[in-house]
Design a protein around this motif. Structure first.
Motif, short mmCIF file in Angstrom:
data_model
loop_
_atom_site.label_atom_id
_atom_site.label_comp_id
_atom_site.label_asym_id
_atom_site.label_seq_id
_atom_site.Cartn_x
_atom_site.Cartn_y
_atom_site.Cartn_z
N ARG A 149 0.84 7.25 -6.45
CA ARG A 149 -0.30 8.15 -6.70
C ARG A 149 0.06 9.61 -6.42
NH1 ARG A 149 -5.28 5.33 -7.11
NH2 ARG A 149 -5.16 3.16 -6.44
N GLU A 150 1.01 9.84 -5.52
CA GLU A 150 1.47 11.21 -5.28
C GLU A 150 2.26 11.71 -6.48
OE1 GLU A 150 3.76 11.44 -1.70
OE2 GLU A 150 2.10 10.78 -0.44
N GLU A 177 0.82 -1.20 0.00
CA GLU A 177 0.00 0.00 0.00
C GLU A 177 0.86 1.26 0.00
OE1 GLU A 177 -4.10 1.13 2.16
OE2 GLU A 177 -2.47 0.65 3.53
N LEU A 180 0.69 4.32 -2.66
CA LEU A 180 0.40 5.69 -2.21
C LEU A 180 1.43 6.67 -2.76
CD1 LEU A 180 -0.67 5.09 1.51
CD2 LEU A 180 -2.13 5.87 -0.38
#
Length: 121
Positions: free
Chosen positions: A27-28, A20, A24
């Motif tokens: 996605r940033e 995860e 994350l």
């Protein structure tokens, strides 16, 4: 739920947090991704192309940036990690540094942009 979200939800700790965390950070770096599948793996897709997959295996977690060139170009931030032409392997106990994930994702994004004639602002 998307393919990646469902996959991550089905993992057990500590792999869940490790996988995860990579997604994350990805996605940033590239906020306009979509969840989908690439080469049979749950993956983030960008501009219709596979950007990144992260999967738990029996003895490690594999990160797949769908680009041998990106792995080669990020070699300086991947010291100490087992890697091959298309995979970087890590464990929850020895996670990939955020800098390495950012570099790999940025390189792959730039590769997709170049191939499609997209320009970054």
């Amino acid at each position: 739920m998307g393919e990646v979200t469902e996959y991550v939800a089905g993992l057990h700790e500590p792999a869940r947090s490790a996988v995860e965390g990579v997604f994350l950070v990805a996605r940033e770096v590239v906020p306009d991704v979509e969840e989908g599948r690439s080469y049979g793996m749950p993956a983030l897709r960008y501009a219709g192309k596979p950007l990144l997959a992260v999967m738990e295996a029996k003895t490690h977690i594999g990160l797949y940036p769908f680009s041998p060139a990106a792995i080669d170009q990020a070699a300086d931030v991947l010291d100490g990690f087992d890697r091959s032409k298309g995979t970087v392997r890590f464990t929850p106990e020895h996670p990939l540094p955020e800098e390495a994930v950012r570099r790999l994702v940025g390189l792959r994004r730039d590769e997709i942009d170049a191939a499609s004639g997209r320009r970054r602002g």
